[in-house]
Design a protein around this motif. Structure first.
Motif, PDB file in Angstrom:
ATOM      1  N   GLN A   4       0.863  -1.176   0.000  1.00 25.10           N
ATOM      2  CA  GLN A   4       0.000   0.000   0.000  1.00 25.10           C
ATOM      3  C   GLN A   4       0.908   1.238   0.000  1.00 25.10           C
ATOM      4  OE1 GLN A   4      -2.179   0.676   3.668  1.00 25.10           O
ATOM      5  NE2 GLN A   4      -3.976   1.423   2.560  1.00 25.10           N
ATOM      6  N   TYR A   5       0.376   2.317  -0.508  1.00 25.68           N
ATOM      7  CA  TYR A   5       1.140   3.575  -0.566  1.00 25.68           C
ATOM      8  C   TYR A   5       0.615   4.537   0.505  1.00 25.68           C
ATOM      9  CZ  TYR A   5       2.829   1.704  -4.972  1.00 25.68           C
ATOM     10  OH  TYR A   5       3.419   0.903  -5.923  1.00 25.68           O
ATOM     11  N   THR A   6       1.401   5.562   0.793  1.00 24.75           N
ATOM     12  CA  THR A   6       1.036   6.465   1.904  1.00 24.75           C
ATOM     13  C   THR A   6      -0.311   7.153   1.702  1.00 24.75           C
ATOM     14  OG1 THR A   6       2.599   7.962   0.858  1.00 24.75           O
ATOM     15  CG2 THR A   6       3.263   7.021   2.954  1.00 24.75           C
ATOM     16  N   TYR A  11       5.069   1.421   4.160  1.00 28.24           N
ATOM     17  CA  TYR A  11       4.343   1.664   2.904  1.00 28.24           C
ATOM     18  C   TYR A  11       5.306   1.436   1.753  1.00 28.24           C
ATOM     19  CZ  TYR A  11       0.562   3.765   5.557  1.00 28.24           C
ATOM     20  OH  TYR A  11      -0.466   3.967   6.417  1.00 28.24           O
ATOM     21  N   ARG A  12       4.726   1.234   0.621  1.00 31.33           N
ATOM     22  CA  ARG A  12       5.571   0.948  -0.527  1.00 31.33           C
ATOM     23  C   ARG A  12       6.410   2.148  -0.940  1.00 31.33           C
ATOM     24  NH1 ARG A  12       4.641  -2.971  -5.599  1.00 31.33           N
ATOM     25  NH2 ARG A  12       6.857  -3.259  -5.681  1.00 31.33           N
ATOM     26  N   LYS A  54      -6.417   4.331   6.241  1.00 35.24           N
ATOM     27  CA  LYS A  54      -6.113   5.015   4.984  1.00 35.24           C
ATOM     28  C   LYS A  54      -6.895   4.413   3.819  1.00 35.24           C
ATOM     29  CE  LYS A  54      -2.013   7.555   5.754  1.00 35.24           C
ATOM     30  NZ  LYS A  54      -0.553   7.715   5.646  1.00 35.24           N
ATOM     31  N   HIS A  88      -2.994   1.720   8.250  1.00 38.84           N
ATOM     32  CA  HIS A  88      -3.101   1.228   6.868  1.00 38.84           C
ATOM     33  C   HIS A  88      -4.584   1.026   6.526  1.00 38.84           C
ATOM     34  CE1 HIS A  88       1.073   0.120   5.443  1.00 38.84           C
ATOM     35  NE2 HIS A  88       1.331   0.277   6.732  1.00 38.84           N
TER      36      HIS A  88
END
Ligand code: GLC
Length: 814
Positions: free
Chosen positions: A405-407, A457-458, A471, A468
């Motif tokens: 997952q990204y921020t 995160y990625r 988000k 996570h």
């Protein structure tokens, strides 16, 4: 009550457990026994206890890989469901008569006097008899070893001593598969023969994936592969032309006909692997020998040498078969059911969890889809299978996906292990599976501390799993239309609706319902963490979404929920549509999420029964698209009635069972179960065609002229779901925040059932009795002899086994 098919004209196999003219389940239902090589499609086993894996069909077809089935294929394979003619083979040559055959039916295709393929849990056995030689080839992948073992037992059933030659054969791939530029690739493969240890080594100086500087096409394959035999090898072959002969054929290779190999190896061959062994078997005697095929990381050749030395003793191969089988037995052991429906039991106890774990989570590949990548939503859903077995594996999967997952909350739609290449962040549902499965994991384990584990995160930075999840929810809630409905973007659960919302206006009713299912639980967790404000926010969001669905998502003309709206505002799943007038998911999830109430709830369910139910289970929608519609996407491009275009999509059909249970409709719930249960579908094999022991991704619907034909077996998210639904909704034993609910929904003729299951550190042995022959309603429950009020078992967490007696009856107190 045992259900044994007895079709008189079909001979003894029909008499066996769930028998058909192609096979049956053995007594323990731990093996499916295929009695003919001519099944209507390849019937395969996917054997992967973690890293090394094998797909093997009943003719001997298939392939091997390590870690990633299509980035790191060890052997070459070409997907051809009609010819099924790529595999790893063993030829036999009678050195007196010159006659040749193969241990599997392919590739020589002689007609054996006897042929049985037993696909088991962690191994397959090909038994054959030809020219008075009975053979048994067992293929297994022992846990924690990067190799496969081929154990061969040969018995001379004749009156004369025999001298046989055995030749193995396969093509090396060593990297990405399919290698579409074969002449290019073959020049990078090097083979070496080490006579002293009866071994062929293989390496490749090229791998498609970027090197550590990020440069493409500038890296060696990271492994060294090996193929060796337990008996002394009398010859080797690493060159395809030398083996087959120019314009030769696998059914009669020049080398096998000749009876010797040329020992060609080195660079620039068209690299194959073949070892020649000679075996003398006196009349009435038998011999045991083995081959292995494996790959270690480059530099770890000593590890390979140790494995080669170990398996130079064929009794080690026999031991490997036992270890592999025991590994799977131990993994599946914590969960057991015993009901009057034997097909249900064998799917729950053995085949569904095996399919989900071996095929989907560890192997991530099949015959219909050689894969290897992780799908964000896919393996998360699959990991639900571990909940009652060993939820630490579910936790591991959640963490792996959270790390993709990204921020900003979005996630990779898919990614490749090994290369970590991935992408496709604009699916509207992917990210929501993270909180969905996290919630299930905590309900199962009570492990609230899990939410505080820090995961990167990625794109940098680290936050707790709770963050996570938040988000994911917040990003989903922010991606809404002016009407307050989630945007469908590049697609939702249905990948084939990939054009509906690319203009960022199309809406998904199903995503709204999915969110409505998750939000109350997320609010519960927020409150549990002392965040009342957040809890209230999500409860409000749930109400708003439910209102939006009921305001804009209800088709008054149809009396059901629509599925989505296109970018131009036109509805999908409305009676005004030419195709796709009514969809399954929005009706089912309106019920699951609880946002449909009163008459609408009944009406939505009625739409499912009237328009979507078939003898093969509920189809995804009707009618199928007869022509491509570029506003909707590729599902409209499939042949009508197939896959996501109005077929029975097994994954979604399992959700319909949940809805039926919630509707208090046990007859319909079990009707759907029986219509999708592979064991029962497999009794009509000539129509259904696919394996009777694993779920298929899809079955053609009534708009197809192949109505009833199944495809895409093994590699489907339906296995884990059917397992979960069978356990939690049909048998009705499901973890909730405060304990283990016991709320069965069973056929009223059952006299009861038994389930052994772990829950929060204790074992529950649940005996359900049904003296009044009802379908539901617990009227009495005892735990270790003491009465429990209601139907919720407390978490005991004491590591002990507890006996639960449940009596169903009309005088339910609940
Ligand atoms: C395939 C995909 C899965 C998707 C489903 C429905 O099974 O792997 O992610 O949800 O199709 O389109």
């Amino acid at each position: 009550m045992r259900l044994i098919t007895t079709i008189m004209k079909g001979g003894e196999d029909y008499m066996k457990k769930f028998g058909s003219k192609y096979g049956y389940f053995d007594e323990e239902a731990r093996e499916y026994v295929i009695t003919s090589p001519h099944t209507p499609r390849p019937w395969v086993n996917v054997i992967c206890p973690g890293d090394w894996g094998v797909v093997l069909s009943q003719t001997g077809g298939g392939y091997s890989w390590r870690t990633h089935a299509s980035l790191n294929a060890i052997t070459r394979w070409s997907q051809d469901l009609v010819r099924d003619n790529w595999g790893k083979y063993v030829y036999v040559r009678d050195d007196c008569s010159g006659e040749i055959w193969s241990l599997a039916w392919m590739p020589v295709k002689r007609n054996p006097e006897h042929y049985r393929v037993r696909h088991g849990i962690g191994y397959s056995v090909i038994e054959s008899k030809f020219a008075r030689i009975a053979s048994k080839l067992t293929i297994t992948v022992p846990p924690n070893e990067a190799l496969e073992v081929w154990l061969i037992e040969l018995a001379n059933e004749g009156n004369e001593d025999r001298e046989l030659s055995l030749f193995t054969y396969f093509e090396w791939c060593l990297g990405a598969s399919p290698d579409w530029h074969r002449e290019f690739h073959r020049t990078f493969i090097e083979t070496f023969v080490e006579h002293e240890i009866n071994t062929i080594w293989a390496q490749k100086r090229f791998w498609e994936i970027p090197n550590n500087k990020g440069e493409a096409w500038n890296r060696s394959w990271d492994y060294t592969a090996f193929h060796s035999s337990s008996l002394e090898a009398v010859g080797f072959e690493c060159d395809k032309e030398a083996f087959l002969g120019m314009y030769g054929d696998l059914s009669e290779p020049a080398a096998v006909k000749r009876g010797c190999l040329s020992n060609t190896h080195g660079k620039w061959t068209d690299a194959v692997g073949s070892i020649h062994m000679k075996v003398k078997i006196p009349a009435g005697q038998s011999r045991q020998l083995c081959f292995v095929l494996g790959a270690v990381e480059a530099g770890d050749e000593d590890e390979a040498r140790a494995l080669i030395a170990k398996y130079s003793d064929a009794s080690e191969a026999a031991d490997a078969v036992k270890r592999a089988s025991q590994f799977w037995t131990d993994l599946l052991e914590p969960y057991k059911v015993r009901t009057p429906d034997e097909a249900f039991d064998l799917m729950q106890n053995t085949w569904l969890p095996y399919q989900a774990i071996s095929g989907r989570i560890w192997g991530r590949t099949g015959y219909y889809q050689p894969g290897g990548a992780y799908g964000f939503r896919d393996q998360l859903q699959d990991s639900q299978v571990f909940l009652p077995l060993d939820p630490s594996y579910t936790a591991k999967q959640v963490k792996l996906h959270a790390a993709h997952q990204y921020t900003d909350g979005h996630v990779d739609h898919w990614w490749h292990p090994i290369s970590e290449i991935g992408g496709g962040g604009l699916y509207s549902d992917d990210l929501l599976w993270l909180p969905f499965v996290t919630i299930s994991y905590i309900k199962e384990t009570g492990d609230y501390a899990f939410l505080d584990e820090e995961i990167p995160y990625r794109d940098g930075g680290t936050e707790s799993i709770w963050k996570h999840c938040i988000k994911a929810i917040d990003l989903s809630l922010s991606r809404r239309s002016e009407r307050g409905l989630p945007l469908i973007l590049n697609g939702d659960w249905n990948d084939g609706m990939n054009a509906v919302g690319t203009g960022t206006r199309g809406e998904s009713i199903w995503v709204a319902q999915f969110l409505c299912t998750i939000l109350p639980d997320i609010a519960y967790l927020a409150r549990h963490r002392g965040d009342e404000r957040l809890a209230a926010k999500y409860e409000q969001a749930q109400r708003d979404l439910a209102d939006a669905v009921n305001t804009h998502g209800w088709s008054a003309d149809g009396g059901w929920y629509i599925r989505a709206t296109c970018d131009d505002g036109t509805p999908i799943g409305d009676p005004s549509c030419k195709y796709g007038k009514v969809f399954l998911n929005p009706q089912v999830w309106a019920i699951i999420s609880g946002i449909a109430t009163g008459e609408r709830r009944k009406s939505a369910w009625k739409a499912v029964i009237e328009h979507l139910s078939t003898d093969w289970g509920p189809i995804l929608f009707a009618p199928a698209y007869a022509e491509p519609d570029e506003r909707i996407g590729y599902l409209t491009r499939y042949a009508p009635g197939t896959r996501e275009n109005g077929g029975r999509y097994t994954h979604a059909a399992t959700w319909a069972i949940v809805a039926a249970v919630l509707m208090g409709d046990p007859l319909e719930a079990w009707r759907i179960y029986h219509n999708i249960c592979p064991v029962r579908c497999g009794l009509s094999s000539d129509v259904y065609k696919a394996e009777p022991y694993v779920t298929p991704g899809n079955v053609a619907g009534p708009d197809s002229d192949r109505y009833g034909e199944a495809g895409w077996t093994w590699y489907t998210g339906s296995a884990a779901w059917l397992f979960r639904v069978g356990s939690e909704w049909l048998l009705g034993i499901r973890p909730e925040w405060d304990g283990l609910r016991v709320d069965p929904c069973i056929p009223s003729h059952w006299d009861g059932f038994y389930m052994k299951r772990q829950f929060r550190g204790a074992t529950y042995e649940i005996h359900v009795h049904n003296p009044e022959r009802v379908s539901s309603g617990v009227c009495k429950m005892t735990l270790d002899g003491g009465e429990v009020k209601g139907n919720l078992l407390p978490a005991l967490g004491d590591g002990k086994a507890h006996r639960v007696e449940v009596t169903l009856g009309k005088r339910s107190e609940n």
